[in-house]
Structure formats: C-alpha cells, structure tokens
Design a protein around this motif. Sequence first.
Motif, PDB file in Angstrom:
ATOM      1  N   LEU A   1       2.884  16.310   1.984  1.00  0.00           N
ATOM      2  CA  LEU A   1       1.479  16.707   1.984  1.00  0.00           C
ATOM      3  C   LEU A   1       0.978  16.910   0.560  1.00  0.00           C
ATOM      4  N   ALA A   2       1.799  17.503  -0.297  1.00  0.00           N
ATOM      5  CA  ALA A   2       1.429  17.686  -1.704  1.00  0.00           C
ATOM      6  C   ALA A   2       1.243  16.345  -2.398  1.00  0.00           C
ATOM      7  N   LEU A   3       2.102  15.379  -2.061  1.00  0.00           N
ATOM      8  CA  LEU A   3       1.977  14.033  -2.630  1.00  0.00           C
ATOM      9  C   LEU A   3       0.645  13.415  -2.236  1.00  0.00           C
ATOM     10  N   PHE A   4       0.287  13.509  -0.958  1.00  0.00           N
ATOM     11  CA  PHE A   4      -0.978  12.957  -0.486  1.00  0.00           C
ATOM     12  C   PHE A   4      -2.173  13.624  -1.171  1.00  0.00           C
ATOM     13  N   LYS A   5      -2.105  14.931  -1.352  1.00  0.00           N
ATOM     14  CA  LYS A   5      -3.232  15.663  -1.924  1.00  0.00           C
ATOM     15  C   LYS A   5      -3.360  15.486  -3.436  1.00  0.00           C
TER      16      LYS A   5
ATOM     17  N   LEU B   1       0.852  -1.188   0.000  1.00  0.00           N
ATOM     18  CA  LEU B   1       0.000   0.000   0.000  1.00  0.00           C
ATOM     19  C   LEU B   1       0.889   1.241   0.000  1.00  0.00           C
ATOM     20  N   PHE B   2       0.605   2.151  -0.918  1.00  0.00           N
ATOM     21  CA  PHE B   2       1.399   3.363  -1.069  1.00  0.00           C
ATOM     22  C   PHE B   2       0.945   4.389  -0.043  1.00  0.00           C
ATOM     23  N   TYR B   3       1.889   4.940   0.699  1.00  0.00           N
ATOM     24  CA  TYR B   3       1.567   5.916   1.735  1.00  0.00           C
ATOM     25  C   TYR B   3       2.679   6.945   1.821  1.00  0.00           C
ATOM     26  N   THR B   4       2.391   8.021   2.496  1.00  0.00           N
ATOM     27  CA  THR B   4       3.406   9.008   2.833  1.00  0.00           C
ATOM     28  C   THR B   4       3.208   9.379   4.293  1.00  0.00           C
ATOM     29  N   LYS B   5       4.195  10.039   4.867  1.00  0.00           N
ATOM     30  CA  LYS B   5       4.078  10.390   6.277  1.00  0.00           C
ATOM     31  C   LYS B   5       4.647  11.777   6.524  1.00  0.00           C
TER      32      LYS B   5
ATOM     33  N   GLY C   1       1.914  15.699  17.139  1.00  0.00           N
ATOM     34  CA  GLY C   1       2.831  16.811  17.368  1.00  0.00           C
ATOM     35  C   GLY C   1       3.129  17.586  16.102  1.00  0.00           C
ATOM     36  N   ILE C   2       3.324  16.908  14.997  1.00  0.00           N
ATOM     37  CA  ILE C   2       3.593  17.556  13.713  1.00  0.00           C
ATOM     38  C   ILE C   2       2.309  18.147  13.149  1.00  0.00           C
ATOM     39  N   GLY C   3       1.193  17.456  13.345  1.00  0.00           N
ATOM     40  CA  GLY C   3      -0.063  17.890  12.747  1.00  0.00           C
ATOM     41  C   GLY C   3      -0.696  19.092  13.389  1.00  0.00           C
TER      42      GLY C   3
ATOM     43  N   GLU D   1      10.899  19.697   7.437  1.00  0.00           N
ATOM     44  CA  GLU D   1      11.517  20.010   6.146  1.00  0.00           C
ATOM     45  C   GLU D   1      10.747  19.407   4.973  1.00  0.00           C
ATOM     46  N   LYS D   2      10.310  18.166   5.110  1.00  0.00           N
ATOM     47  CA  LYS D   2       9.643  17.463   4.018  1.00  0.00           C
ATOM     48  C   LYS D   2       8.127  17.544   4.121  1.00  0.00           C
ATOM     49  N   ARG D   3       7.633  18.330   5.017  1.00  0.00           N
ATOM     50  CA  ARG D   3       6.205  18.408   5.273  1.00  0.00           C
ATOM     51  C   ARG D   3       5.414  18.810   4.033  1.00  0.00           C
TER      52      ARG D   3
END
Length: 86
Positions: free
Chosen positions: A32-36, A17-21, A49-51, A26-28
């Motif tokens: 996020l662009a990849l997910f969207k 399953l393809f996912y991102t985190k 904490g990041i969200g 720095e890579k946020r």
Amino acid sequence: LYILSYWIQARLNQNALFYTKLQKKEKRCENLALFKSDPTCNILLISCGIGGMGLNIQEANFVFMCEPLWNKAREDQCISRAHRIG
C-alpha cells in the motif's frame, strides 16, 4: 475466481505496466505504501476480502471491480465503498 486475477496480472506484465497487489495481510502495509508513494506504480490489484478491513485509498483515480462475488450484498457493499472514495 483467481483465473481472472492471473489473467489481469499477465496482461499488465505483457504491457510492462508497474503494479502492486494486496493479497496477504503481512505485506499489506508495504504494498500500500508503494502504491501511495511511487508515481510509477499507478495500479493496485486488491481483493474485496482483503480490502474490507479499514482500507482508505484516496489516491485511486479509478476503481475496477473484476472479482465476481457470489454474495450480492457483499458485492454491492464493495461498490458503494469504492464510490464513496471519489
């Protein structure tokens, strides 16, 4: 805390399953662009904490909170924010 995250990632990899985190600031934007934008990437792993920094993910259909927090008020806030999305 991180053991659960690694376990989830291992299961996603096992099932191809393809996912991102969102893990580091720095890579946020890239992740996020990849997910969207990528329809094949429909899983986003994120830490509370990041969200909690002005993040708005209207593309999410489901939110699963798998990160136990020791601070009950912060956990309630995460749940409330996720609920307001959808």
